[in-house]
Design a protein around this motif. Structure first.
Motif: not given
Length: 583
Positions: A401-408, A364-369, A374-378
């Protein structure tokens, strides 16, 4: 000026060709002239009878170029020309060379003889201008050399009249010097090669002598270094030319003689005329054998056209082999029957399906947005920036706010084709190949990887399908061997059309099971198709019997099988390797 640069008083000929294609051709040439001549005010006319009596002519006072349409290559429809594609110009290279020559005059023949200039010196300077303008043109645009060479044969024949018995060069100082200026000077100008003019050089040296020819060469080389607008220097070089030949530069040039160019009064062409005609023919042959300049756009268009044609041929072959009505005919297509799969074959299919699934697995690959809410890390730095923007009365643009999502990542599809040689020399491989075809078809059905397989046989001049794309045979098809007819090219083409092996949208593998003992013509065609697949990124595995007489085709990865029963395992390992290679 020369016959290719009209006198100031001369006006272009109004040409109204009957065929509208000549107007299209003239417009197309005119659109390309600014790039060649480095000026955008030129008008180009190409039509039969244009050229002011020469193959082509430039009118400096009218910024006009005329080209005689009779010099268009035979079979070229004027309405079909596309000179904006560099690769198309070779169809009419003579006419394009004439345009290039006249554009060279339009750009570099800027000097004008004063009214009181000695007429003999002016005539000699005009003669020197032919090679001087071409030398300047190739210094500025080196690729134009090919086109100038393509036109030089017609220009030399027109200027020397070597093929006209009534006006061909004689063994005189004047004619020898003129021939040297038109041919030998173009060697120093970078247009012709010294070996191409060797026969003319020998005759000219015999007529003029070594010292005189050396002095003339010094003069034309000085002309090549003269600036485009330096009329005084060109007239002075013309004066030196006349004095070297013992002629009076203040006297006008003598009128051409109407007597035949004979050695002994019998009308036989002089050695100089013969040497010129032979040289011109040799230059024409050399130009025809040289590769013409091209450009990336033209190459890409040609490559796409060739690829489209190859795909169409592959699709036609696939339809013929796998299309409706191509059932198994044991009498003609080697097939002897079918049997139920053995337990070992069923086990091998399941193992291969799991191996393909594992090989096709992707992490799975991680992508930061980032976002303003929110949501996300402050992120404190982002929050403080947003507060500062609000305090300043500005609209906040910070994204705290930063959020990391992982997708296949989906596994790439697998396309696998098998080609099996079923001539008599491959008798030991018929049973293992039949088993491998069934195993691969069933593994493709049960794996998580989108896989498509197909197997064909070739021999006795025909290609027979064993397993088809998208189908899973219930039984193992058995087949035998026959003599001769190694149509490897048809077999490869059929699998390419059925599986899109040449299209780089999947992991692709072609497996060839053969000893490579093919007929020469079949091997040549098959090698061309194999090279095309490899260039597109398709892996090619060659399974060869353990004999000294095997001759695999070039470019394939060769694997020698000491035990034919290991065929399925070798193919499975190659398939998993192809999937892993796409990561």
């Amino acid at each position: 000026m020369s016959t290719h640069v009209a006198a100031p008083a001369a006006a272009p000929t109004a040409m109204f060709p009957a065929a509208p294609g000549w107007l299209t051709l003239s417009a197309a040439f005119g659109e390309e002239a600014p790039a060649i001549a480095a000026r955008d005010d030129l008008v180009v006319t190409v039509a039969p009878g244009a050229g002011h009596g020469a193959p082509a002519c430039f009118f400096p006072d009218f910024a006009t170029i005329e080209i005689d349409g009779s010099y268009m290559d035979k079979g070229v429809d004027p309405a079909t020309v596309a000179p904006h594609r560099v690769g198309d110009r070779n169809r009419y290279r003579t006419a394009w060379g004439l345009l290039t020559h006249e554009c060279g005059h339009a750009c570099h023949s800027a000097w004008r003889a004063p009214d009181d200039a000695p007429p003999g010196a002016v005539e000699a300077a005009d003669l020197l201008e032919e090679s001087r303008s071409e030398a300047a043109q190739v210094r500025r645009r080196p690729d134009d050399r090919y086109w100038l060479r393509a036109s030089v044969t017609n220009l030399i024949l027109a200027d020397t009249k070597a093929n006209d018995p009534a006006a061909a060069p004689k063994m005189t100082h004047r004619d020898a010097a003129r021939s040297a200026a038109l041919l030998l000077a173009r060697v120093d100008g970078g247009i012709l090669n010294r070996r191409e003019v060797a026969s003319v050089e020998r005759v000219v040296r015999d007529v003029l002598g070594t010292d005189t020819l050396a002095e003339l060469r010094t003069i034309w080389r000085a002309a090549h270094r003269t600036a485009d607008d330096n009329a005084d220097a060109m007239i002075e070089l013309g004066r030196r030319w006349c004095e070297t030949l013992g002629a009076d530069p203040n006297e006008p040039p003598p009128a051409p003689s109407a007597a035949p160019a004979a050695v002994n009064g019998s009308g036989t062409p002089s050695p100089l005329a013969n040497a010129i005609t032979r040289t011109v023919a040799a230059i024409g042959s050399a130009v025809a054998a040289e590769p013409a300049p091209t450009d990336p756009a033209t190459q890409a268009m040609a490559a796409r056209a060739a690829d489209d044609q190859a795909r169409q041929q592959a699709q036609t072959a696939a339809n013929a082999v796998f299309g409706a009505g191509n059932g198994y005919d044991p009498a003609a297509r080697h097939v002897r029957g079918a049997r139920a799969p053995r337990t070992t074959e069923q086990t091998a299919a399941r193992h291969l399906a799991r191996a393909l699934t594992t090989a096709g697995h992707r992490d799975r690959t991680a992508a930061k947005t980032r976002s303003t809410v929110p949501p996300g890390r402050l992120r404190m730095r982002g929050a403080m920036t947003a507060d500062a923007q609000r305090a300043a009365g500005a609209i906040p643009t910070a994204e705290p706010f930063t959020r990391t999502t992982r997708s296949a990542v989906p596994a790439p599809p697998l396309r696998l084709g098998i080609v099996c040689d079923v001539t008599d020399s491959m008798r030991a491989f018929t049973a293992p190949a039949a088993s491998a075809a069934w195993i691969l078809a069933h593994a493709a059905r049960h794996t998580a990887v989108p896989a498509t397989t197909a197997t064909v046989l070739f021999g006795a001049g025909i290609v027979t399908p064993v397993t088809r794309p998208g189908t899973t045979p219930a039984k193992v098809t058995e087949f035998g061997t026959r003599i001769g007819g190694h149509v490897i090219d048809t077999a490869i083409n059929a699998l390419d059309g059925a599986l899109d092996l040449s299209r780089p949208t999947a992991a692709r593998l072609l497996v060839i099971i053969s000893d490579g003992d093919f007929e020469a013509e079949n091997r040549k065609r098959g090698q061309k198709l194999l090279d095309r697949l490899r260039d597109s990124g398709c892996a090619v595995l060659w399974l060869s019997p353990d004999t000294s007489g095997t001759t695999p085709m070039n470019g394939a990865t060769v694997h020698t099988l000491t035990d034919p029963a290991a065929t399925a395992r070798a193919i499975g390992q190659a398939a998993t390797a192809a999937l892993r290679a796409t990561r």
